[in-house]
Scaffold this active site. Structure first.
Site, PDB file in Angstrom:
ATOM      1  N   TYR A   9      35.984  25.649  38.092  1.00 56.18           N
ATOM      2  CA  TYR A   9      36.904  25.736  40.074  1.00 56.18           C
ATOM      3  C   TYR A   9      36.230  27.449  40.875  1.00 56.18           C
ATOM      4  O   TYR A   9      36.922  28.283  39.592  1.00 56.18           O
ATOM      5  CB  TYR A   9      38.126  26.277  39.692  1.00 56.18           C
ATOM      6  CG  TYR A   9      38.686  24.453  38.379  1.00 56.18           C
ATOM      7  CD1 TYR A   9      39.265  23.139  39.654  1.00 56.18           C
ATOM      8  CD2 TYR A   9      38.584  23.803  37.646  1.00 56.18           C
ATOM      9  CE1 TYR A   9      39.671  22.153  39.908  1.00 56.18           C
ATOM     10  CE2 TYR A   9      38.607  23.004  37.130  1.00 56.18           C
ATOM     11  CZ  TYR A   9      39.329  21.532  37.825  1.00 56.18           C
ATOM     12  OH  TYR A   9      39.610  20.724  37.660  1.00 56.18           O
ATOM     13  N   ARG A  67      36.725  17.798  45.534  1.00 53.39           N
ATOM     14  CA  ARG A  67      36.309  17.589  43.925  1.00 53.39           C
ATOM     15  C   ARG A  67      35.813  16.641  43.208  1.00 53.39           C
ATOM     16  O   ARG A  67      34.806  15.867  44.118  1.00 53.39           O
ATOM     17  CB  ARG A  67      37.761  16.982  43.574  1.00 53.39           C
ATOM     18  CG  ARG A  67      39.414  18.136  44.082  1.00 53.39           C
ATOM     19  CD  ARG A  67      40.093  17.346  43.802  1.00 53.39           C
ATOM     20  NE  ARG A  67      41.440  18.203  43.837  1.00 53.39           N
ATOM     21  CZ  ARG A  67      42.032  18.943  45.388  1.00 53.39           C
ATOM     22  NH1 ARG A  67      42.075  17.686  45.782  1.00 53.39           N
ATOM     23  NH2 ARG A  67      43.099  19.125  45.415  1.00 53.39           N
ATOM     24  N   ARG A 123      35.175  18.126  35.013  1.00 49.57           N
ATOM     25  CA  ARG A 123      35.660  18.380  36.276  1.00 49.57           C
ATOM     26  C   ARG A 123      35.758  19.456  36.677  1.00 49.57           C
ATOM     27  O   ARG A 123      34.831  20.692  36.293  1.00 49.57           O
ATOM     28  CB  ARG A 123      37.703  18.208  36.005  1.00 49.57           C
ATOM     29  CG  ARG A 123      38.544  17.127  35.613  1.00 49.57           C
ATOM     30  CD  ARG A 123      38.303  16.444  36.681  1.00 49.57           C
ATOM     31  NE  ARG A 123      39.667  16.801  37.800  1.00 49.57           N
ATOM     32  CZ  ARG A 123      39.050  17.130  38.476  1.00 49.57           C
ATOM     33  NH1 ARG A 123      37.930  16.822  39.624  1.00 49.57           N
ATOM     34  NH2 ARG A 123      40.081  17.547  39.892  1.00 49.57           N
ATOM     35  N   CYS A 131      31.903   8.575  46.054  1.00 54.33           N
ATOM     36  CA  CYS A 131      32.553   9.400  47.507  1.00 54.33           C
ATOM     37  C   CYS A 131      33.817   8.693  47.632  1.00 54.33           C
ATOM     38  O   CYS A 131      33.498   7.446  48.017  1.00 54.33           O
ATOM     39  CB  CYS A 131      31.981   9.911  48.272  1.00 54.33           C
ATOM     40  SG  CYS A 131      30.723  10.765  47.840  1.00 54.33           S
ATOM     41  N   ARG A 156      43.484  25.097  38.911  1.00 51.41           N
ATOM     42  CA  ARG A 156      43.380  24.886  37.886  1.00 51.41           C
ATOM     43  C   ARG A 156      43.546  25.912  37.292  1.00 51.41           C
ATOM     44  O   ARG A 156      42.096  26.355  36.471  1.00 51.41           O
ATOM     45  CB  ARG A 156      42.621  23.799  36.351  1.00 51.41           C
ATOM     46  CG  ARG A 156      42.924  22.452  37.223  1.00 51.41           C
ATOM     47  CD  ARG A 156      44.282  22.035  36.092  1.00 51.41           C
ATOM     48  NE  ARG A 156      44.490  22.257  35.232  1.00 51.41           N
ATOM     49  CZ  ARG A 156      43.914  21.333  34.159  1.00 51.41           C
ATOM     50  NH1 ARG A 156      43.380  20.208  34.702  1.00 51.41           N
ATOM     51  NH2 ARG A 156      43.717  22.368  32.983  1.00 51.41           N
ATOM     52  N   GLU A 211      40.029  11.654  48.608  1.00 48.76           N
ATOM     53  CA  GLU A 211      41.524  12.856  47.967  1.00 48.76           C
ATOM     54  C   GLU A 211      43.237  12.250  48.722  1.00 48.76           C
ATOM     55  O   GLU A 211      42.801  12.171  49.798  1.00 48.76           O
ATOM     56  CB  GLU A 211      41.502  13.692  47.634  1.00 48.76           C
ATOM     57  CG  GLU A 211      42.011  14.442  47.049  1.00 48.76           C
ATOM     58  CD  GLU A 211      41.930  14.376  46.040  1.00 48.76           C
ATOM     59  OE1 GLU A 211      42.357  14.358  44.985  1.00 48.76           O
ATOM     60  OE2 GLU A 211      41.013  14.811  45.210  1.00 48.76           O
TER      61      GLU A 211
END
Length: 122
Positions: free
Chosen positions: A108, A90, A7, A75, A116, A78
Site C-alpha cells: 500500500y 488497486r 493485494r 481493468c 490497510r 472500483e
C-alpha cells in the site's frame, strides 16, 4: 503449489495517463520485489480505478514491464462508495506459489496506506 492473491493499492495526484502509468508500474514492481515474484508464476492481474480516474488503462503500465505482455490483465471500475479514498489504483495479483498466505506481503503506497495500515510497510 497454490494460487494466492496479493493485494496492493496506490494513489495519484491527478487523472493523467502519465500519473496512472507511473503509479501502477511502481506498485507492481514493489509487489514483485516484496514477494520475489517470477512473472511466469503470475496467473492473472485484476486492476481497478476509482470513478474519478478515467484517463488511462493501468494494464498498459503492467504490459510495459519485461515479460508481462503474456499475463492476463483486466481493468475495472472500483465501487463508488461515499467518502472512499479518491484517485486510487488497486491491484490483485493471482500468483502460483509455495508460500503460505501469512508469508505474502501486500503493498500500500502513497495515500493508500490508510486503506490497510495493518499491512502497510515502511
Amino acid at each position: 503449489m497454490k494460487v494466492r492473491g496479493i493485494r496492493g493499492a496506490t494513489t495519484v495526484n491527478e487523472d493523467t495517463p502519465e500519473e496512472i502509468f507511473a503509479a501502477t508500474k511502481e506498485l507492481i514492481e514493489e509487489i514483485v520485489r516484496l514477494n520475489d515474484i517470477d512473472v511466469d508464476d503470475v496467473a492473472s492481474v485484476l486492476l481497478t480505478l476509482t470513478p474519478d480516474l478515467s484517463s488511462a488503462f493501468p494494464a498498459k503500465a503492467v504490459r510495459s514491464l519485461p515479460g508481462w505482455q503474456w499475463v492476463p490483465l483486466m481493468c475495472a471500475r472500483e465501487l463508488d462508495v461515499p467518502n472512499s479514498l479518491p484517485r486510487s489504483v488497486r491491484v490483485l495479483l493471482h500468483v502460483n506459489t509455495e508460500k503460505a498466505q501469512s508469508e505474502l506481503v501486500h503493498a500500500y503506497l502513497g495515500e493508500a496506506v490508510q486503506l490497510r495500515p495493518d499491512l502497510a510497510r515502511d
